[in-house]
Design a protein around this motif. Structure first.
Motif, PDB file in Angstrom:
ATOM      1  N   UNK A 221       0.825  -1.212   0.000  1.00 11.88           N
ATOM      2  CA  UNK A 221       0.000   0.000   0.000  1.00 11.88           C
ATOM      3  C   UNK A 221       0.857   1.259   0.000  1.00 11.88           C
ATOM      4  N   UNK A 222       2.159   1.105  -0.196  1.00  4.15           N
ATOM      5  CA  UNK A 222       3.128   2.195  -0.099  1.00  4.15           C
ATOM      6  C   UNK A 222       3.093   2.820   1.286  1.00  4.15           C
ATOM      7  N   UNK A 223       2.618   2.061   2.261  1.00  7.81           N
ATOM      8  CA  UNK A 223       2.524   2.500   3.658  1.00  7.81           C
ATOM      9  C   UNK A 223       1.570   3.684   3.843  1.00  7.81           C
ATOM     10  N   UNK A 224       0.709   3.917   2.873  1.00 11.53           N
ATOM     11  CA  UNK A 224      -0.250   5.024   2.979  1.00 11.53           C
ATOM     12  C   UNK A 224      -1.148   4.821   4.187  1.00 11.53           C
ATOM     13  N   UNK A 225      -1.316   5.890   4.939  1.00 12.25           N
ATOM     14  CA  UNK A 225      -2.139   5.851   6.128  1.00 12.25           C
ATOM     15  C   UNK A 225      -1.405   5.328   7.355  1.00 12.25           C
ATOM     16  N   UNK A 226      -0.166   4.860   7.165  1.00 11.82           N
ATOM     17  CA  UNK A 226       0.609   4.337   8.292  1.00 11.82           C
ATOM     18  C   UNK A 226       1.902   5.115   8.505  1.00 11.82           C
ATOM     19  N   UNK A 227       2.547   5.509   7.415  1.00 10.22           N
ATOM     20  CA  UNK A 227       3.809   6.246   7.477  1.00 10.22           C
ATOM     21  C   UNK A 227       3.813   7.316   6.403  1.00 10.22           C
ATOM     22  N   UNK A 228       4.721   8.272   6.544  1.00  6.78           N
ATOM     23  CA  UNK A 228       4.836   9.343   5.552  1.00  6.78           C
ATOM     24  C   UNK A 228       5.508   8.887   4.264  1.00  6.78           C
ATOM     25  N   UNK A 229       6.286   7.809   4.343  1.00  9.00           N
ATOM     26  CA  UNK A 229       7.019   7.290   3.178  1.00  9.00           C
ATOM     27  C   UNK A 229       7.048   5.766   3.257  1.00  9.00           C
ATOM     28  N   UNK A 230       7.151   5.096   2.124  1.00  7.12           N
ATOM     29  CA  UNK A 230       7.262   3.637   2.135  1.00  7.12           C
ATOM     30  C   UNK A 230       8.474   3.196   2.961  1.00  7.12           C
ATOM     31  N   UNK A 231       8.240   2.373   3.945  1.00 12.90           N
ATOM     32  CA  UNK A 231       9.294   1.993   4.873  1.00 12.90           C
ATOM     33  C   UNK A 231      10.392   1.156   4.228  1.00 12.90           C
ATOM     34  N   UNK A 232      10.067   0.394   3.205  1.00 11.50           N
ATOM     35  CA  UNK A 232      11.110  -0.382   2.522  1.00 11.50           C
ATOM     36  C   UNK A 232      12.164   0.546   1.950  1.00 11.50           C
ATOM     37  N   UNK A 233      11.733   1.643   1.355  1.00 12.08           N
ATOM     38  CA  UNK A 233      12.663   2.603   0.764  1.00 12.08           C
ATOM     39  C   UNK A 233      13.435   3.357   1.842  1.00 12.08           C
ATOM     40  N   UNK A 234      12.790   3.612   2.962  1.00 12.27           N
ATOM     41  CA  UNK A 234      13.441   4.344   4.053  1.00 12.27           C
ATOM     42  C   UNK A 234      14.571   3.525   4.680  1.00 12.27           C
ATOM     43  N   UNK A 235      14.335   2.238   4.916  1.00 13.43           N
ATOM     44  CA  UNK A 235      15.333   1.422   5.627  1.00 13.43           C
ATOM     45  C   UNK A 235      16.356   0.756   4.715  1.00 13.43           C
ATOM     46  N   UNK A 236      16.112   0.712   3.428  1.00 10.52           N
ATOM     47  CA  UNK A 236      17.043   0.051   2.515  1.00 10.52           C
ATOM     48  C   UNK A 236      18.390   0.773   2.508  1.00 10.52           C
ATOM     49  N   UNK A 237      19.500   0.027   2.723  1.00 10.66           N
ATOM     50  CA  UNK A 237      20.814   0.664   2.737  1.00 10.66           C
ATOM     51  C   UNK A 237      21.337   1.046   1.348  1.00 10.66           C
ATOM     52  N   UNK A 238      20.687   0.562   0.291  1.00 10.81           N
ATOM     53  CA  UNK A 238      21.116   0.872  -1.068  1.00 10.81           C
ATOM     54  C   UNK A 238      20.103   1.838  -1.693  1.00 10.81           C
ATOM     55  N   UNK A 239      20.496   3.071  -1.955  1.00  9.75           N
ATOM     56  CA  UNK A 239      19.569   4.055  -2.517  1.00  9.75           C
ATOM     57  C   UNK A 239      18.908   3.576  -3.808  1.00  9.75           C
ATOM     58  N   UNK A 240      17.643   3.918  -3.953  1.00  9.94           N
ATOM     59  CA  UNK A 240      16.856   3.635  -5.161  1.00  9.94           C
ATOM     60  C   UNK A 240      16.749   2.153  -5.492  1.00  9.94           C
ATOM     61  N   UNK A 241      16.680   1.318  -4.455  1.00 12.51           N
ATOM     62  CA  UNK A 241      16.464  -0.114  -4.670  1.00 12.51           C
ATOM     63  C   UNK A 241      14.999  -0.468  -4.519  1.00 12.51           C
ATOM     64  N   UNK A 242      14.305   0.172  -3.589  1.00 16.63           N
ATOM     65  CA  UNK A 242      12.850   0.036  -3.439  1.00 16.63           C
ATOM     66  C   UNK A 242      12.234   1.258  -4.107  1.00 16.63           C
ATOM     67  N   UNK A 243      11.560   1.015  -5.220  1.00 17.15           N
ATOM     68  CA  UNK A 243      11.050   2.115  -6.050  1.00 17.15           C
ATOM     69  C   UNK A 243       9.618   1.841  -6.473  1.00 17.15           C
ATOM     70  N   UNK A 244       8.888   2.878  -6.896  1.00 17.85           N
ATOM     71  CA  UNK A 244       7.529   2.642  -7.408  1.00 17.85           C
ATOM     72  C   UNK A 244       7.551   1.682  -8.604  1.00 17.85           C
ATOM     73  N   UNK A 245       6.605   0.781  -8.628  1.00 16.68           N
ATOM     74  CA  UNK A 245       6.539  -0.204  -9.721  1.00 16.68           C
ATOM     75  C   UNK A 245       6.031   0.421 -10.994  1.00 16.68           C
TER      76      UNK A 245
END
Length: 64
Positions: free
Chosen positions: A40-64
């Motif tokens: 759900x892109x974490x909508x309604x739960x967080x301001x940003x998708x948590x996978x993208x926030x915690x991923x140590x490699x930039x731009x690895x979790x991206x919109x499909x």
């Protein structure tokens, strides 16, 4: 729109799997994948998708 993990950039650290509030991320064939029907892109739960926030490699979790 769901997120996806760029397989060629994923280090398989597992950080994203535990942060996903919808349990949409799982390990398949030695790579993490996001189930688009559960993401759900974490909508309604967080301001940003948590996978993208915690991923140590930039731009690895991206919109499909």
């Amino acid at each position: 729109m769901a997120y996806k993990i760029i397989a060629s950039q994923c280090t398989v650290c597992g950080a994203c799997e535990f942060e996903c509030p919808n349990a949409a991320i799982s390990l398949k064939n030695d790579i993490y994948v996001i189930n688009p029907t559960q993401c759900t892109q974490c909508e309604g739960q967080f301001d940003a998708p948590q996978c993208a926030v915690v991923c140590p490699v930039p731009d690895t979790c991206v919109p499909a």
